[in-house]
Design a protein around this motif. Structure first.
Motif, PDB file in Angstrom:
ATOM      1  N   MET A 107       0.851  -1.217  -0.107  1.00 54.15           N
ATOM      2  CA  MET A 107       0.157  -0.076   0.072  1.00 54.15           C
ATOM      3  C   MET A 107       1.007   1.365   0.041  1.00 54.15           C
ATOM      4  O   MET A 107       0.521   2.242  -0.652  1.00 54.15           O
ATOM      5  CB  MET A 107      -0.878  -0.033   1.471  1.00 54.15           C
ATOM      6  N   GLN A 108       2.001   1.174   0.680  1.00 53.02           N
ATOM      7  CA  GLN A 108       2.919   2.270   0.692  1.00 53.02           C
ATOM      8  C   GLN A 108       3.510   2.566  -0.745  1.00 53.02           C
ATOM      9  O   GLN A 108       3.651   3.697  -0.855  1.00 53.02           O
ATOM     10  CB  GLN A 108       4.111   1.764   1.778  1.00 53.02           C
ATOM     11  N   ARG A 109       3.720   1.211  -1.383  1.00 55.52           N
ATOM     12  CA  ARG A 109       4.020   1.630  -2.799  1.00 55.52           C
ATOM     13  C   ARG A 109       3.300   2.519  -3.688  1.00 55.52           C
ATOM     14  O   ARG A 109       3.604   3.498  -4.472  1.00 55.52           O
ATOM     15  CB  ARG A 109       4.553   0.335  -3.338  1.00 55.52           C
ATOM     16  N   ALA A 110       2.253   2.143  -3.327  1.00 57.98           N
ATOM     17  CA  ALA A 110       0.994   2.727  -4.164  1.00 57.98           C
ATOM     18  C   ALA A 110       0.787   4.222  -3.849  1.00 57.98           C
ATOM     19  O   ALA A 110       0.670   5.222  -4.922  1.00 57.98           O
ATOM     20  CB  ALA A 110      -0.564   2.197  -4.321  1.00 57.98           C
ATOM     21  N   ASP A 111       1.010   4.735  -2.609  1.00 51.33           N
ATOM     22  CA  ASP A 111       0.803   5.917  -2.073  1.00 51.33           C
ATOM     23  C   ASP A 111       2.150   6.934  -2.774  1.00 51.33           C
ATOM     24  O   ASP A 111       1.990   7.932  -3.210  1.00 51.33           O
ATOM     25  CB  ASP A 111       0.944   6.055  -0.672  1.00 51.33           C
ATOM     26  N   GLU A 112       3.179   6.189  -2.645  1.00 49.03           N
ATOM     27  CA  GLU A 112       4.438   6.966  -3.417  1.00 49.03           C
ATOM     28  C   GLU A 112       4.104   6.950  -4.978  1.00 49.03           C
ATOM     29  O   GLU A 112       4.638   8.114  -5.338  1.00 49.03           O
ATOM     30  CB  GLU A 112       5.784   6.031  -2.849  1.00 49.03           C
ATOM     31  N   ASP A 113       3.603   6.114  -5.300  1.00 48.35           N
ATOM     32  CA  ASP A 113       3.387   6.143  -6.904  1.00 48.35           C
ATOM     33  C   ASP A 113       2.409   7.259  -7.358  1.00 48.35           C
ATOM     34  O   ASP A 113       2.668   8.072  -8.082  1.00 48.35           O
ATOM     35  CB  ASP A 113       2.714   4.938  -7.643  1.00 48.35           C
ATOM     36  N   VAL A 114       1.425   7.435  -6.457  1.00 49.95           N
ATOM     37  CA  VAL A 114       0.455   8.692  -6.397  1.00 49.95           C
ATOM     38  C   VAL A 114       1.136   9.993  -6.352  1.00 49.95           C
ATOM     39  O   VAL A 114       0.835  10.891  -7.092  1.00 49.95           O
ATOM     40  CB  VAL A 114      -0.734   8.504  -5.418  1.00 49.95           C
ATOM     41  N   ALA A 115       2.038  10.043  -5.282  1.00 56.11           N
ATOM     42  CA  ALA A 115       2.940  11.290  -4.961  1.00 56.11           C
ATOM     43  C   ALA A 115       3.597  11.627  -5.995  1.00 56.11           C
ATOM     44  O   ALA A 115       3.740  12.869  -6.492  1.00 56.11           O
ATOM     45  CB  ALA A 115       3.553  11.162  -3.753  1.00 56.11           C
ATOM     46  N   VAL A 116       4.437  10.623  -6.715  1.00 57.45           N
ATOM     47  CA  VAL A 116       5.176  10.690  -7.896  1.00 57.45           C
ATOM     48  C   VAL A 116       4.302  11.359  -9.061  1.00 57.45           C
ATOM     49  O   VAL A 116       4.570  12.225  -9.547  1.00 57.45           O
ATOM     50  CB  VAL A 116       5.946   9.771  -8.437  1.00 57.45           C
ATOM     51  N   GLU A 117       3.185  10.911  -9.214  1.00 58.53           N
ATOM     52  CA  GLU A 117       2.307  11.084 -10.476  1.00 58.53           C
ATOM     53  C   GLU A 117       1.799  12.544 -10.178  1.00 58.53           C
ATOM     54  O   GLU A 117       1.615  13.288 -11.101  1.00 58.53           O
ATOM     55  CB  GLU A 117       1.204   9.936 -10.702  1.00 58.53           C
ATOM     56  N   ASP A 118       1.675  12.773  -9.121  1.00 52.75           N
ATOM     57  CA  ASP A 118       1.004  14.266  -8.611  1.00 52.75           C
ATOM     58  C   ASP A 118       1.890  15.192  -9.067  1.00 52.75           C
ATOM     59  O   ASP A 118       1.753  16.287  -9.712  1.00 52.75           O
ATOM     60  CB  ASP A 118       0.611  14.310  -7.324  1.00 52.75           C
ATOM     61  N   GLY A 119       3.135  14.860  -8.674  1.00 49.86           N
ATOM     62  CA  GLY A 119       4.265  15.845  -8.911  1.00 49.86           C
ATOM     63  C   GLY A 119       4.527  15.984 -10.424  1.00 49.86           C
ATOM     64  O   GLY A 119       4.813  16.884 -11.046  1.00 49.86           O
ATOM     65  N   ARG A 120       4.401  14.862 -11.202  1.00 48.89           N
ATOM     66  CA  ARG A 120       4.549  14.936 -12.472  1.00 48.89           C
ATOM     67  C   ARG A 120       3.384  15.877 -13.037  1.00 48.89           C
ATOM     68  O   ARG A 120       3.693  16.497 -14.160  1.00 48.89           O
ATOM     69  CB  ARG A 120       4.404  13.576 -13.027  1.00 48.89           C
ATOM     70  N   ASN A 121       2.103  15.353 -12.709  1.00 49.79           N
ATOM     71  CA  ASN A 121       1.030  16.404 -13.111  1.00 49.79           C
ATOM     72  C   ASN A 121       1.133  17.878 -12.822  1.00 49.79           C
ATOM     73  O   ASN A 121       0.448  18.588 -13.453  1.00 49.79           O
ATOM     74  CB  ASN A 121      -0.343  15.469 -12.678  1.00 49.79           C
ATOM     75  N   GLY A 122       1.656  18.262 -11.699  1.00 44.30           N
ATOM     76  CA  GLY A 122       1.848  19.347 -11.187  1.00 44.30           C
ATOM     77  C   GLY A 122       2.795  20.558 -11.994  1.00 44.30           C
ATOM     78  O   GLY A 122       2.552  21.428 -12.499  1.00 44.30           O
ATOM     79  N   ARG A 123       3.740  19.930 -12.415  1.00 42.83           N
ATOM     80  CA  ARG A 123       4.683  20.646 -13.363  1.00 42.83           C
ATOM     81  C   ARG A 123       4.000  21.226 -14.725  1.00 42.83           C
ATOM     82  O   ARG A 123       4.109  22.391 -14.925  1.00 42.83           O
ATOM     83  CB  ARG A 123       6.058  19.916 -13.411  1.00 42.83           C
ATOM     84  N   PRO A 124       3.419  20.340 -15.571  1.00 43.92           N
ATOM     85  CA  PRO A 124       2.716  20.779 -16.617  1.00 43.92           C
ATOM     86  C   PRO A 124       1.568  21.651 -16.162  1.00 43.92           C
ATOM     87  O   PRO A 124       1.420  22.644 -16.993  1.00 43.92           O
ATOM     88  CB  PRO A 124       2.003  19.480 -17.228  1.00 43.92           C
ATOM     89  N   ALA A 125       0.815  21.568 -15.147  1.00 46.04           N
ATOM     90  CA  ALA A 125      -0.078  22.084 -14.895  1.00 46.04           C
ATOM     91  C   ALA A 125       0.141  23.738 -14.536  1.00 46.04           C
ATOM     92  O   ALA A 125      -0.259  24.626 -14.914  1.00 46.04           O
ATOM     93  CB  ALA A 125      -0.779  21.790 -13.468  1.00 46.04           C
ATOM     94  N   ALA A 126       1.565  23.721 -13.860  1.00 42.20           N
ATOM     95  CA  ALA A 126       1.964  25.185 -13.423  1.00 42.20           C
ATOM     96  C   ALA A 126       2.639  25.644 -14.822  1.00 42.20           C
ATOM     97  O   ALA A 126       2.317  26.927 -14.980  1.00 42.20           O
ATOM     98  CB  ALA A 126       2.999  24.782 -12.347  1.00 42.20           C
ATOM     99  N   HIS A 127       3.095  24.904 -15.770  1.00 43.57           N
ATOM    100  CA  HIS A 127       3.484  25.622 -17.044  1.00 43.57           C
ATOM    101  C   HIS A 127       2.298  25.901 -17.931  1.00 43.57           C
ATOM    102  O   HIS A 127       2.298  26.895 -18.283  1.00 43.57           O
ATOM    103  CB  HIS A 127       4.281  24.366 -17.837  1.00 43.57           C
ATOM    104  N   ILE A 128       1.355  25.152 -17.882  1.00 47.51           N
ATOM    105  CA  ILE A 128      -0.041  25.466 -18.526  1.00 47.51           C
ATOM    106  C   ILE A 128      -0.517  26.970 -17.907  1.00 47.51           C
ATOM    107  O   ILE A 128      -0.934  28.057 -18.616  1.00 47.51           O
ATOM    108  CB  ILE A 128      -1.055  24.366 -18.622  1.00 47.51           C
ATOM    109  N   THR A 129      -0.769  27.127 -16.862  1.00 45.38           N
ATOM    110  CA  THR A 129      -0.748  28.330 -16.122  1.00 45.38           C
ATOM    111  C   THR A 129      -0.068  29.703 -16.390  1.00 45.38           C
ATOM    112  O   THR A 129      -0.515  30.379 -16.589  1.00 45.38           O
ATOM    113  CB  THR A 129      -1.004  28.235 -14.561  1.00 45.38           C
ATOM    114  N   ARG A 130       1.151  29.440 -16.433  1.00 41.03           N
ATOM    115  CA  ARG A 130       2.037  30.344 -16.770  1.00 41.03           C
ATOM    116  C   ARG A 130       1.847  30.691 -18.524  1.00 41.03           C
ATOM    117  O   ARG A 130       1.915  32.061 -18.766  1.00 41.03           O
ATOM    118  CB  ARG A 130       3.700  29.989 -16.612  1.00 41.03           C
ATOM    119  N   LEU A 131       1.912  29.864 -19.218  1.00 44.57           N
ATOM    120  CA  LEU A 131       1.333  30.178 -20.602  1.00 44.57           C
ATOM    121  C   LEU A 131      -0.069  30.757 -20.753  1.00 44.57           C
ATOM    122  O   LEU A 131       0.095  31.509 -21.542  1.00 44.57           O
ATOM    123  CB  LEU A 131       1.372  28.658 -21.327  1.00 44.57           C
TER     124      LEU A 131
END
Length: 93
Positions: A1-25
């Motif tokens: 279960m901990q591995r799944a939580d880590e995967d979700v956190a990593v994916e959230d980080g990956r999704n956050g960068r493009p979202a921030a970039h889109i906001t700036r654009l």
């Protein structure tokens, strides 16, 4: 279960960068569109403040010169009126 939580956190980080970039654009696009709209409508700020400042100073000096000319003409007018009154007094005697 901990591995799944880590995967979700990593994916959230990956999704956050493009979202921030889109906001700036989106912000940059909005600013560019606003600037273009102001320029084409004539509502934007003047491009050359220095030229307008210089022109304002020239016009202020012109106002001062015209006020001086008006004062001289008023003095001449008063002198002409005084002379006219004196001549009318002499004629009426």
């Amino acid at each position: 279960m901990q591995r799944a939580d880590e995967d979700v956190a990593v994916e959230d980080g990956r999704n956050g960068r493009p979202a921030a970039h889109i906001t700036r654009l989106e912000r940059r696009l909005s600013e560019a569109l606003g600037k273009t709209a102001r320029e084409t409508s004539g509502l934007g700020a003047p491009a050359d403040i220095e030229t307008l400042t210089r022109r304002a100073a020239e016009l202020e000096q012109q106002i001062l010169d015209l006020r001086g000319e008006r004062a001289e003409r008023n003095e001449d007018l008063e002198a002409a009126r005084a002379t006219n009154r004196e001549l009318m007094n002499r004629l009426n005697r």
